[in-house]
Design a protein around this motif. Structure first.
Motif, PDB file in Angstrom:
ATOM      1  N   TYR A 140     -14.177   5.784 -37.284  1.00 43.63           N
ATOM      2  CA  TYR A 140     -15.576   5.364 -37.409  1.00 43.63           C
ATOM      3  C   TYR A 140     -15.342   4.056 -37.968  1.00 43.63           C
ATOM      4  CZ  TYR A 140     -15.924  10.411 -36.621  1.00 43.63           C
ATOM      5  OH  TYR A 140     -15.901  11.728 -36.338  1.00 43.63           O
ATOM      6  N   VAL A 141     -16.401   3.147 -37.525  1.00 42.61           N
ATOM      7  CA  VAL A 141     -16.290   1.858 -38.067  1.00 42.61           C
ATOM      8  C   VAL A 141     -17.727   1.365 -38.553  1.00 42.61           C
ATOM      9  CG1 VAL A 141     -16.187  -0.826 -37.494  1.00 42.61           C
ATOM     10  CG2 VAL A 141     -14.605   0.898 -36.557  1.00 42.61           C
ATOM     11  N   LEU A 142     -17.922   1.188 -39.869  1.00 41.50           N
ATOM     12  CA  LEU A 142     -19.142   0.842 -40.504  1.00 41.50           C
ATOM     13  C   LEU A 142     -19.195  -0.531 -40.641  1.00 41.50           C
ATOM     14  CD1 LEU A 142     -18.368   3.719 -41.553  1.00 41.50           C
ATOM     15  CD2 LEU A 142     -19.835   3.318 -43.483  1.00 41.50           C
ATOM     16  N   THR A 143     -20.568  -1.170 -39.938  1.00 42.22           N
ATOM     17  CA  THR A 143     -20.739  -2.419 -39.964  1.00 42.22           C
ATOM     18  C   THR A 143     -21.879  -2.678 -41.080  1.00 42.22           C
ATOM     19  OG1 THR A 143     -22.510  -2.381 -38.216  1.00 42.22           O
ATOM     20  CG2 THR A 143     -20.213  -2.744 -37.470  1.00 42.22           C
ATOM     21  N   ARG A 144     -21.986  -4.038 -41.239  1.00 49.16           N
ATOM     22  CA  ARG A 144     -22.822  -4.589 -42.518  1.00 49.16           C
ATOM     23  C   ARG A 144     -24.230  -4.195 -42.253  1.00 49.16           C
ATOM     24  NH1 ARG A 144     -21.690  -5.138 -47.271  1.00 49.16           N
ATOM     25  NH2 ARG A 144     -19.898  -6.549 -46.836  1.00 49.16           N
ATOM     26  N   THR A 145     -24.653  -4.331 -40.871  1.00 49.85           N
ATOM     27  CA  THR A 145     -26.126  -4.252 -40.322  1.00 49.85           C
ATOM     28  C   THR A 145     -26.397  -3.636 -39.263  1.00 49.85           C
ATOM     29  OG1 THR A 145     -26.296  -6.453 -39.576  1.00 49.85           O
ATOM     30  CG2 THR A 145     -27.031  -6.241 -41.660  1.00 49.85           C
ATOM     31  N   ASP A 146     -25.441  -3.215 -38.488  1.00 50.43           N
ATOM     32  CA  ASP A 146     -25.351  -2.518 -36.963  1.00 50.43           C
ATOM     33  C   ASP A 146     -25.132  -1.156 -37.039  1.00 50.43           C
ATOM     34  OD1 ASP A 146     -26.404  -4.729 -34.856  1.00 50.43           O
ATOM     35  OD2 ASP A 146     -25.251  -5.706 -36.656  1.00 50.43           O
ATOM     36  N   GLY A 147     -24.907  -0.448 -38.094  1.00 51.88           N
ATOM     37  CA  GLY A 147     -24.796   0.836 -38.342  1.00 51.88           C
ATOM     38  C   GLY A 147     -23.210   1.210 -37.940  1.00 51.88           C
ATOM     39  N   VAL A 148     -23.119   2.464 -37.305  1.00 56.00           N
ATOM     40  CA  VAL A 148     -21.832   3.056 -37.302  1.00 56.00           C
ATOM     41  C   VAL A 148     -21.308   2.909 -35.552  1.00 56.00           C
ATOM     42  CG1 VAL A 148     -20.081   4.870 -37.854  1.00 56.00           C
ATOM     43  CG2 VAL A 148     -22.087   4.091 -39.311  1.00 56.00           C
ATOM     44  N   PHE A 149     -19.862   2.538 -35.366  1.00 54.98           N
ATOM     45  CA  PHE A 149     -19.306   2.952 -33.980  1.00 54.98           C
ATOM     46  C   PHE A 149     -18.177   3.794 -33.917  1.00 54.98           C
ATOM     47  CE2 PHE A 149     -21.503  -1.135 -34.397  1.00 54.98           C
ATOM     48  CZ  PHE A 149     -21.881  -1.319 -33.075  1.00 54.98           C
ATOM     49  N   PHE A 150     -18.237   4.776 -33.105  1.00 58.25           N
ATOM     50  CA  PHE A 150     -17.117   5.704 -32.951  1.00 58.25           C
ATOM     51  C   PHE A 150     -16.349   5.769 -31.887  1.00 58.25           C
ATOM     52  CE2 PHE A 150     -16.520  10.213 -31.195  1.00 58.25           C
ATOM     53  CZ  PHE A 150     -15.410  10.394 -32.075  1.00 58.25           C
ATOM     54  N   SER A 151     -14.990   5.918 -32.192  1.00 56.46           N
ATOM     55  CA  SER A 151     -14.047   6.046 -31.167  1.00 56.46           C
ATOM     56  C   SER A 151     -13.197   7.242 -31.240  1.00 56.46           C
ATOM     57  CB  SER A 151     -13.063   5.021 -31.240  1.00 56.46           C
ATOM     58  OG  SER A 151     -11.968   4.980 -30.077  1.00 56.46           O
ATOM     59  N   SER A 152     -13.091   7.661 -29.915  1.00 56.39           N
ATOM     60  CA  SER A 152     -12.427   9.168 -29.764  1.00 56.39           C
ATOM     61  C   SER A 152     -11.096   9.029 -29.089  1.00 56.39           C
ATOM     62  CB  SER A 152     -13.103  10.194 -29.087  1.00 56.39           C
ATOM     63  OG  SER A 152     -13.529   9.858 -27.830  1.00 56.39           O
ATOM     64  N   ASP A 153     -10.717   7.829 -28.902  1.00 60.64           N
ATOM     65  CA  ASP A 153      -9.417   7.465 -28.231  1.00 60.64           C
ATOM     66  C   ASP A 153      -8.570   6.643 -28.844  1.00 60.64           C
ATOM     67  OD1 ASP A 153     -10.898   5.237 -27.842  1.00 60.64           O
ATOM     68  OD2 ASP A 153     -11.277   5.693 -25.527  1.00 60.64           O
ATOM     69  N   GLY A 154      -8.406   6.504 -30.287  1.00 60.32           N
ATOM     70  CA  GLY A 154      -7.741   5.634 -31.272  1.00 60.32           C
ATOM     71  C   GLY A 154      -8.054   4.180 -31.053  1.00 60.32           C
ATOM     72  N   GLY A 155      -9.196   3.823 -30.763  1.00 57.57           N
ATOM     73  CA  GLY A 155      -9.766   2.521 -30.617  1.00 57.57           C
ATOM     74  C   GLY A 155      -9.838   1.690 -29.422  1.00 57.57           C
ATOM     75  N   ASP A 156      -9.420   2.633 -28.283  1.00 60.62           N
ATOM     76  CA  ASP A 156      -9.374   1.909 -27.041  1.00 60.62           C
ATOM     77  C   ASP A 156     -10.882   1.742 -26.572  1.00 60.62           C
ATOM     78  OD1 ASP A 156      -6.870   1.957 -26.798  1.00 60.62           O
ATOM     79  OD2 ASP A 156      -6.929   3.825 -25.677  1.00 60.62           O
ATOM     80  N   SER A 157     -12.034   2.492 -26.821  1.00 60.63           N
ATOM     81  CA  SER A 157     -13.401   2.406 -26.635  1.00 60.63           C
ATOM     82  C   SER A 157     -14.142   2.743 -27.741  1.00 60.63           C
ATOM     83  CB  SER A 157     -13.758   3.022 -25.311  1.00 60.63           C
ATOM     84  OG  SER A 157     -13.608   4.327 -25.560  1.00 60.63           O
ATOM     85  N   PHE A 158     -15.598   2.180 -27.969  1.00 63.01           N
ATOM     86  CA  PHE A 158     -16.217   2.675 -29.246  1.00 63.01           C
ATOM     87  C   PHE A 158     -17.648   2.767 -28.576  1.00 63.01           C
ATOM     88  CE2 PHE A 158     -12.913   0.588 -31.506  1.00 63.01           C
ATOM     89  CZ  PHE A 158     -12.852   1.429 -32.600  1.00 63.01           C
ATOM     90  N   GLN A 159     -18.464   3.827 -29.183  1.00 63.80           N
ATOM     91  CA  GLN A 159     -19.744   3.864 -29.000  1.00 63.80           C
ATOM     92  C   GLN A 159     -20.667   3.814 -30.077  1.00 63.80           C
ATOM     93  OE1 GLN A 159     -20.782   4.713 -25.610  1.00 63.80           O
ATOM     94  NE2 GLN A 159     -18.953   4.558 -25.074  1.00 63.80           N
ATOM     95  N   SER A 160     -21.986   3.155 -29.991  1.00 66.39           N
ATOM     96  CA  SER A 160     -22.776   3.160 -31.416  1.00 66.39           C
ATOM     97  C   SER A 160     -23.546   4.176 -31.587  1.00 66.39           C
ATOM     98  CB  SER A 160     -23.610   1.824 -30.872  1.00 66.39           C
ATOM     99  OG  SER A 160     -24.570   1.709 -32.015  1.00 66.39           O
ATOM    100  N   TRP A 161     -23.586   4.657 -32.822  1.00 64.21           N
ATOM    101  CA  TRP A 161     -24.840   5.474 -33.214  1.00 64.21           C
ATOM    102  C   TRP A 161     -26.045   4.972 -33.257  1.00 64.21           C
ATOM    103  CZ3 TRP A 161     -22.348   7.834 -38.361  1.00 64.21           C
ATOM    104  CH2 TRP A 161     -20.995   8.806 -38.100  1.00 64.21           C
ATOM    105  N   GLU A 162     -26.389   4.033 -32.630  1.00 70.37           N
ATOM    106  CA  GLU A 162     -27.740   3.326 -32.666  1.00 70.37           C
ATOM    107  C   GLU A 162     -28.761   4.324 -32.281  1.00 70.37           C
ATOM    108  OE1 GLU A 162     -30.222  -0.105 -30.543  1.00 70.37           O
ATOM    109  OE2 GLU A 162     -28.254   0.105 -29.991  1.00 70.37           O
ATOM    110  N   ARG A 163     -28.875   5.112 -31.105  1.00 68.67           N
ATOM    111  CA  ARG A 163     -29.967   5.938 -30.724  1.00 68.67           C
ATOM    112  C   ARG A 163     -29.853   7.030 -31.599  1.00 68.67           C
ATOM    113  NH1 ARG A 163     -29.637   8.165 -24.546  1.00 68.67           N
ATOM    114  NH2 ARG A 163     -29.933   5.810 -24.395  1.00 68.67           N
TER     115      ARG A 163
END
Length: 283
Positions: A140-163
């Motif tokens: 899980y990656v927390l950003t300053r103003t764009d919420g959180v992004f999640f990877s289930s494959d060790g960082g190969d890809s990420f999905q935003s929690w935006e929705r």
């Protein structure tokens, strides 16, 4: 942070005076050779207590002897860019993640001997990288103003929690993300909106009721009892809050100092013992 085998040994990073160690649960503090500068993040190899990494503005330093000596293992060559997040893989502690102020994550797979940048570029500064305690492929990656992004494959890809976060105003201004050690599906997310929790890795959120209205008072830190997934804590600029029942009821205590508490640590062997880390001040 605590020594993983001895919670009486605590490492403390400061914004101006480097790194300190306490061997008596905070009763006294000893300086290290890192005696000046900002130590913003610390991680310890959970399988080797004497291997420690720290981020210092534009470099990562590593100790192999319980903070007696350090070597630089990564240096950011772009002078205006700061290293703002640091994490270690608990399953394979040779894997280290470093986030920076322009949204890059640099990864080492060999304990800092060499580094490579992940392909994904985040839109704003990274303030925290959380590698799941239960499954280290989940990041899980927390950003300053764009919420959180999640990877289930060790960082190969990420999905935003935006929705999922869109219904909660100011929730994109992330503050902290805490994983339950008791319940592998539970995450507590603190933002400028308030406290939210998810049980499905950010697909859906439910609000945790707190004593103030949403987005009314900024939260500075949050914590979850590692042995009790209903036992919650958070701070605002002047107060300390505790709920023993998942947010159904709260107690509030004024902080005994003028600066806000920006970190909450519970002693893992005695969770009645709580440490607060304060924001920097002139003294």
């Amino acid at each position: 942070i605590f020594d993983p085998l001895d919670p009486k040994t605590i490492y403390l990073g400061t914004l101006r005076q480097g790194l300190f160690i306490s061997f008596d649960a905070g009763e006294s503090w000893q300086p290290t050779k890192i005696s000046q500068g900002a130590v913003e993040e610390l991680v310890i190899n959970p399988k080797d207590r004497c291997v420690l990494y720290a981020s210092m503005t534009n470099k990562i330093i590593k100790s192999l002897d319980c903070a007696r000596n350090f070597d630089v293992v990564y240096f950011e060559p772009r002078g205006q860019i700061r290293l703002t997040a640091l994490a270690i893989d608990s399953y394979n502690p040779s894997i280290i993640y470093v986030g920076n102020s322009v949204g890059d994550i640099i990864q080492s797979q060999n304990g800092g001997n060499s580094w490579a940048k992940l392909d994904y570029r985040f839109p704003t500064a990274i303030i925290k990288i959380l590698v799941s305690f239960h499954d280290t492929r989940n990041i899980y990656v927390l950003t300053r103003t764009d919420g959180v992004f999640f990877s289930s494959d060790g960082g190969d890809s990420f999905q935003s929690w935006e929705r999922a976060l869109r219904p909660f105003p100011r929730s994109f201004d992330a503050v902290d993300l805490v994983e339950s050690h008791e319940n592998p599906d539970q995450l507590i997310f603190a933002s400028r909106y308030g406290l939210l929790q998810t049980f499905d890795q950010g697909k859906r959120f439910e609000e945790i009721s707190i004593l103030t209205r949403p987005a009314e008072i900024p939260i500075y830190a949050a914590a979850l009892n590692p042995n009790n997934s209903l036992d919650l804590y958070y701070t605002d600029s002047a107060n300390f809050y505790h709920s023993p029942d998942g947010g159904a009821t709260w107690t509030v205590s004024p902080l005994p100092f003028a600066r806000p508490a920006v970190q909450i640590l519970l002693d893992p062997t005695n969770t009645n013992v709580i440490y607060l880390g304060l924001a920097g001040g002139k003294r």
